[in-house]
Design an enzyme around this catalytic site. Sequence first.
Site, PDB file in Angstrom:
ATOM      1  N   LEU A 234      46.737   1.904  46.106  1.00  0.00           N
ATOM      2  CA  LEU A 234      47.694   2.296  47.132  1.00  0.00           C
ATOM      3  C   LEU A 234      48.712   3.171  46.414  1.00  0.00           C
ATOM      4  O   LEU A 234      49.825   2.750  46.107  1.00  0.00           O
ATOM      5  CB  LEU A 234      48.386   1.072  47.741  1.00  0.00           C
ATOM      6  CG  LEU A 234      47.650   0.248  48.808  1.00  0.00           C
ATOM      7  CD1 LEU A 234      46.342  -0.318  48.307  1.00  0.00           C
ATOM      8  CD2 LEU A 234      48.538  -0.883  49.315  1.00  0.00           C
TER       9      LEU A 234
ATOM     10  N   ILE B  65      52.435   3.684  47.257  1.00  0.00           N
ATOM     11  CA  ILE B  65      53.234   2.463  47.155  1.00  0.00           C
ATOM     12  C   ILE B  65      53.362   2.054  45.682  1.00  0.00           C
ATOM     13  O   ILE B  65      54.405   1.567  45.242  1.00  0.00           O
ATOM     14  CB  ILE B  65      52.618   1.332  48.021  1.00  0.00           C
ATOM     15  CG1 ILE B  65      52.333   1.856  49.433  1.00  0.00           C
ATOM     16  CG2 ILE B  65      53.510   0.107  48.054  1.00  0.00           C
ATOM     17  CD1 ILE B  65      53.518   2.518  50.135  1.00  0.00           C
TER      18      ILE B  65
ATOM     19  N   LEU C 215      48.171   4.431  58.427  1.00  0.00           N
ATOM     20  CA  LEU C 215      46.933   4.459  57.650  1.00  0.00           C
ATOM     21  C   LEU C 215      45.744   4.324  58.584  1.00  0.00           C
ATOM     22  O   LEU C 215      45.796   3.568  59.557  1.00  0.00           O
ATOM     23  CB  LEU C 215      46.920   3.317  56.633  1.00  0.00           C
ATOM     24  CG  LEU C 215      47.786   3.523  55.394  1.00  0.00           C
ATOM     25  CD1 LEU C 215      47.857   2.229  54.586  1.00  0.00           C
ATOM     26  CD2 LEU C 215      47.265   4.659  54.533  1.00  0.00           C
TER      27      LEU C 215
ATOM     28  N   VAL D 262      36.697   2.568  74.567  1.00  0.00           N
ATOM     29  CA  VAL D 262      35.839   1.404  74.352  1.00  0.00           C
ATOM     30  C   VAL D 262      35.846   0.620  75.665  1.00  0.00           C
ATOM     31  O   VAL D 262      36.907   0.190  76.111  1.00  0.00           O
ATOM     32  CB  VAL D 262      36.396   0.517  73.215  1.00  0.00           C
ATOM     33  CG1 VAL D 262      35.560  -0.760  73.062  1.00  0.00           C
ATOM     34  CG2 VAL D 262      36.419   1.286  71.891  1.00  0.00           C
TER      35      VAL D 262
ATOM     36  N   VAL E  53      39.401   0.366  68.972  1.00  0.00           N
ATOM     37  CA  VAL E  53      40.172   0.969  70.067  1.00  0.00           C
ATOM     38  C   VAL E  53      41.360   1.773  69.515  1.00  0.00           C
ATOM     39  O   VAL E  53      41.759   2.780  70.095  1.00  0.00           O
ATOM     40  CB  VAL E  53      40.640  -0.074  71.092  1.00  0.00           C
ATOM     41  CG1 VAL E  53      40.912   0.620  72.427  1.00  0.00           C
ATOM     42  CG2 VAL E  53      39.620  -1.166  71.273  1.00  0.00           C
TER      43      VAL E  53
END
Length: 599
Positions: free
Chosen positions: A476, A479, A421, A25, A51
């Site tokens: 999730l 979790i 993630l 970027v 980025v």
Amino acid sequence: MPRMKAIAAAVQILQREGVRHAFGVPGAAINPFYAALRERGTIDHVLARHVEAAAHMAEGYTRTRAGNIGVCVGTSGPAGTDMITGLYSAAADSIPILCITGQAPTARLHKEDFQAVDIAAIAQPVTKLATTVLEPAQVPGAFQQAFHLMRSGRPGPVLIDLPFDVQMAEIAFDIDTYEPLPVHKPAASRAQIDKVLDILAAAERPLIVAGGGIINADATDLLVEFAELVDVPVIPTLMGWGAIPDNHRLMAGMAGLQTAQRYGNANLLASDLVLGIGNRWANRHTGGLDTYTRGRRFIHVDIEPTQIGRIFAPDLGIVSDAKAALQLFVEAGRERRDAGQLPDRSDWVEQCRERKRTMLRRTHFDDVPIKPQRVYEEMNRAFGKDTRYVSTIGLSQIAGGQFLHVYRPRHWINAGQAGPLGWTLPAALGVCVADPETTVVALSGDYDFQFLIEELAVGAQFNLPYIHVLVNNSYLGLIRQAQRAFDIDYCVQLSFENVNSPEVGGYGVDHVKVAEGMGCKALRVSEPGEILPALEEAKKLMAQDRVPVVVEIILERVTNISMGTEIDNIVEFEELATRGEDAPTAISVLNLDQMQFLD
Ligand SMILES: Cc1ncc(C[n+]2csc(CCOP(=O)(O)OP(=O)(O)O)c2C)c(N)n1
Ligand SMILES: [Mg+2]
């Protein structure tokens, strides 16, 4: 001597060191680099939309082919900090990537200048070298050293930070006089290897634990040759998965707490000697060390001296590049075979194979909403041996590790240790750039998918077709499952009524609309029988439209996946497979008369 901007010299060096692609970027402080890139015209650039994603693309690119080094580029300040996660996951998995950042001019570094941050200091713990180059004439040396370090010893990432004035300054440089520095890799001696073979010969139930270092060293053929010579079963780690094909008679399964098969753990627990090569005894592989080490001896071969004894003291430790060691293992093994000195292992191998035939988990469920196990069964049907899978973390990745099949090195591409993630999508794009020929299939949970979802547009813009299997439990999930220990289900659910898309039935985000909005193709599946046709359709769309194709599979919201804290005590939540049809795409099906190996 030709004179040129220091940054032009850097771009020539990148090219000389084999770089053909970069991910990044732009920003004001790195524009001199972009100007040099454009002028030279030999390096293709993929414009990321975050980025962090550029760093993960670089990782995916490196992980796809031996010798590749992914390059990610960003401006000063937040671009560098965004890429720290990529540097961390690369360092954690011994993956070389080169991160290039722009920086404020040297005279203003101490003035709290706009977007001036000490990125070299921030990156230091997650790189082999992180340096802000302050002298223009040092730019060539910094790049030369970077490539030397990334390729030597335990591979890993490097960050080079270039102040604006350093990039722009003129230096004398002639690429014709530039030579890449020699790469240093420690090698085992023949005496060390003979000692290992003596210990191996004395063992009754030996196993090889094959780590990612074997894949990094491009030595998987040697591994298989050595295992076949001495007839010793192999347990790949998650990073080593694919080092030996899943359907090889000596592939004994993966061991561990999550991404493991029941037979993998049982085989490891039945062994009396483990020869680890290019592995690091990761805690999700070993679980509790007492359970893992009790009753067996260990030999550890690793390229990095400080890795020997880090987790537990082996009976013998050898510092060596995996390829160098395996070349000698094969040489010494052949000599012993020809001299008739190798013990007969057929009983032990047969015991391991019997566990592989019988200790299976059930995948065949017809439930609606779909149970996740069924998804992997259908993926096994849809995707051939060439498929490169890309995944990161979550119940999706864990179940994928338990049920999918991998037949080749670099065909399971996973951020193993860091598990950030959002990694899957950009990493898959990097894989596509590195290998446009092979089918790339990414596997994400809904939350992983959403983390860097904007990168779908990068896939559409740059025509990087791949299939993204999105298993949506609107949770999730990993979790949620971990919170059972706290008796809570707190801050982990993702469902809501989507006012624009009642058809998603309270699952919240309409991934099909988002993907289409980004210029990709997308399909949604809610019934088990629809999975395979959707995957087949996705292949067609991918070939036809040359863009990412998302296949969203609406799952049962709560399904617990097998896992535990000790490898002898993994909790199973579903009934186990008792008949072949319970696990029809297991690598060796239960019913011996139906025994088949998948193509
Ligand atoms: C950056 C980051 N934050 C938090 C986590 C912890 N974490 C691991 S898995 C997970 C949930 C994953 O959900 P999803 O992607 O939907 O997969 P599922 O487990 O539901 O299959 C979280 C929050 C992480 N790995 N990375
Ligand atoms: Mg989920």
